[in-house]
Design an enzyme around this catalytic site. Structure first.
Site, short mmCIF file in Angstrom:
data_model
loop_
_atom_site.label_atom_id
_atom_site.label_comp_id
_atom_site.label_asym_id
_atom_site.label_seq_id
_atom_site.Cartn_x
_atom_site.Cartn_y
_atom_site.Cartn_z
N HIS A 22 9.44 1.74 -44.02
CA HIS A 22 10.10 2.33 -45.19
C HIS A 22 9.35 3.57 -45.68
O HIS A 22 9.36 3.88 -46.87
CB HIS A 22 10.27 1.28 -46.31
CG HIS A 22 11.30 0.24 -45.95
ND1 HIS A 22 12.64 0.41 -46.19
CD2 HIS A 22 11.18 -0.95 -45.32
CE1 HIS A 22 13.31 -0.66 -45.74
NE2 HIS A 22 12.44 -1.48 -45.20
N GLY A 111 16.37 -6.13 -35.78
CA GLY A 111 15.27 -5.27 -36.22
C GLY A 111 14.61 -4.49 -35.09
O GLY A 111 13.54 -3.93 -35.26
N ASP A 159 14.07 5.44 -36.03
CA ASP A 159 14.62 4.69 -34.90
C ASP A 159 15.17 5.62 -33.82
O ASP A 159 14.89 5.46 -32.63
CB ASP A 159 15.72 3.74 -35.38
CG ASP A 159 15.21 2.78 -36.43
OD1 ASP A 159 13.97 2.67 -36.58
OD2 ASP A 159 16.03 2.14 -37.11
C1 GLA Z 1 15.42 0.85 -40.43
C2 GLA Z 1 15.83 2.32 -40.53
C3 GLA Z 1 14.63 3.24 -40.32
C4 GLA Z 1 13.46 2.84 -41.22
C5 GLA Z 1 13.19 1.34 -41.14
C6 GLA Z 1 12.17 0.89 -42.13
O1 GLA Z 1 15.01 0.53 -39.13
O2 GLA Z 1 16.81 2.62 -39.56
O3 GLA Z 1 15.00 4.57 -40.54
O4 GLA Z 1 13.68 3.25 -42.54
O5 GLA Z 1 14.36 0.59 -41.35
O6 GLA Z 1 10.92 1.42 -41.83
#
Ligand code: GLA
Length: 368
Positions: A22, A111, A159
Site C-alpha cells: 500500500h 493476492g 502489479d
Molecule cells: C494491490 C494493488 C497494488 C498495490 C497492492 C498493495 O495488489 O493492485 O497496486 O497497491 O494492492 O500494496
C-alpha cells in the site's frame, strides 16, 4: 506491418511482493518479484474481427469486438481483456481477430496478481499480433488504466510493473514516483515461500479504495503531494496534525517506505535476520495500522515465524485475504514448507497451499 504470426504462446507470471504494501499509490517504494506460476496463453489467428478468449477455469469464453464499440459495464473476467484491447485501440492499433486459450496455475483473487498477469499477458499477445511494441513502462501503465476503467479497482502501478519487468533471480526495487527500477539479486541461500490463506479477496469490494482515500486525505491535510514526502524523522512532528483513521494509515505508509529501503539493503548484504524482522514489522503494521489483514493471514504469519529456518513472514498484496510470503533458508526449503503447512494447518483447521518459487522473468512470447 509484417504479417502477424499465426500461432504462438505467451507466458505471463503472477507476482509476490516481498515488502512495500500500500505504498505504490502513495508514490513510495515497493519490492515485488515475478513468480514461476502464472498464465499460459495459447494464441492463434482467427478470421473476422473478434477475439475469443477461453480459460481452463471454465465458464463461457469472453468475446471481444475488435472494431465496434466497447462492451460497457461488463462484469466477467473478459473486462480485463476488453480494457487492454481498448487501450491499444485508443493508440490506433489495428488488431487482427484471434483466439486465445488460457491455462493458469495461479489462484484467482489470491493476492498474486492474477488480474495483472491477465492484463499484461493480453498486452503481450496484442503486441505480438501487431508486430509492434510499446516501451515496457507504457505497456504496464496501459494495463493499470484498463484495471481502473474496466474493473473499477484504483490500483497502483506495482502489479503491472512486476509482471511486465520481472527478471529471473531478482526482486525489483521500484520507486513508484520516478518509476525507476533497481533489480535486487536474491542470493541462493534464501528461498521464497508463498502460503495461500484460501480466503478470496475482491479488491473492488471497497476496502482497497477506502484505504487509498484515507491516504490521500492525510496527504491533503499535510499539504504534500503524497505520503512519500514524509520521512520517519519528520513523522513525530506530523502525526499530531492528523486524526484517525488517516493518521494510522499514514503511519503505516511512512514506516513501510523506510522498511523497503532497509530490506533491499539487508538483502544486498545477506542479513536475513534483519530482512526477516522487517517483514514481520510490515505485517504488524498492515494488521494494526492499515487494517488490511484478516484472522487467517495473522495466524499464518504468527505460526510460520515459529518454524526453524523462517526468517520472516507477512501478508502480500492488497490484503483482506490472499497469500502470505515468507523468506526462508534455501538449504531446507522442502522441510520448512512441510512444517509451515502442517503447523498452519493445525492453527487454521485446514492445511493451506504452500509453494516455493524463484523470481521469474516477466511476460513474454515463448513459442512460435
Ligand atoms: C494491490 C494493488 C497494488 C498495490 C497492492 C498493495 O495488489 O493492485 O497496486 O497497491 O494492492 O500494496
Amino acid at each position: 506491418m509484417t504479417a502477424p504470426p499465426t500461432a504462438f504462446t505467451v507466458i505471463s507470471p503472477g507476482r509476490v511482493n516481498l515488502i512495500g504494501e500500500h505504498t505504490d499509490y502513495n508514490d513510495g517504494f515497493v519490492l515485488p518479484m515475478a513468480i514461476e506460476r502464472g498464465l499460459r496463453i495459447a494464441v492463434r489467428l482467427r478470421a473476422g474481427r473478434r477475439a475469443v478468449v477461453s480459460s481452463d477455469r471454465g465458464g463461457p469464453a469472453a468475446e471481444i469486438d475488435l472494431v465496434g464499440p466497447h462492451a460497457a459495464g461488463r462484469t466477467d473476467w473478459g473486462r480485463y481483456v476488453e480494457g487492454v484491447v481498448a487501450g491499444y485501440r485508443r493508440l490506433g492499433w489495428d488488431i487482427p481477430g484471434f483466439e486465445a486459450a488460457i491455462t493458469a496455475d495461479l489462484p484467482a483473487g489470491g493476492g498474486l496478481s492474477s488480474s495483472a498477469a491477465l492484463e499484461v499477458g493480453i498486452a503481450t499477445v496484442l503486441e505480438a499480433l501487431c508486430g509492434l511494441g510499446l516501451p515496457t513502462a507504457e505497456k504496464a501503465l496501459l494495463c493499470q488504466r484498463a484495471e481502473h476503467e474496466f474493473a473499477g479497482v484504483p490500483c497502483g502501478i506495482m502489479d503491472q510493473f512486476a509482471v511486465a519487468f520481472g527478471r529471473a533471480g531478482h526482486a525489483l526495487l521500484l520507486d513508484c514516483r520516478s518509476r525507476e527500477i533497481r533489480p535486487v539479486p536474491l542470493a541462493d541461500e534464501v528461498a521464497i515461500l508463498v502460503i495461500d490463506s484460501g480466503v478470496k479477496h475482491a479488491l473492488a469490494d471497497g476496502g482497497y479504495a477506502a484505504r487509498r482515500r484515507d491516504c490521500e486525505a492525510a496527504a491533503r491535510l499535510l499539504g504534500i503531494p503524497a505520503l512519500r514526502d514524509v520521512s520517519p524523522a519528520e513523522w513525530p512532528a506530523v502525526e499530531p496534525m492528523l486524526s484517525d483513521p488517516p493518521r494510522r494509515r499514514a503511519r503505516h505508509v511512512v514506516a513501510e517506505n523506510a522498511r523497503v529501503l532497509d530490506f533491499a539493503a539487508a538483502v544486498e548484504v545477506g542479513d536475513w535476520t534483519r530482512a526477516g524482522r522487517l517483514m514481520d514489522d510490515s505485517h504488524a503494521s498492515l494488521r494494526d495500522d492499515f487494517e488490511v489483514s484478516c484472522r487467517e493471514l495473522d495466524l499464518i504469519c504468527k505460526v510460520a515465524c515459529t518454524v526453524a529456518g523462517v526468517f520472516g513472514c507477512r501478508m502480500t498484496g492488497g490484503g483482506f485475504g490472499g497469500c502470505a510470503v515468507a523468506l526462508v533458508d534455501a538449504a531446507r526449503t522442502t522441510a520448512i514448507a512441510a512444517d509451515v503447512r502442517a503447523r498452519c494447518g493445525e492453527a487454521l483447521g485446514a492445511e493451506p497451499t504452500v509453494f516455493a518459487t524463484a523470481a521469474a522473468a516477466g511476460a513474454r512470447v515463448v513459442a512460435g
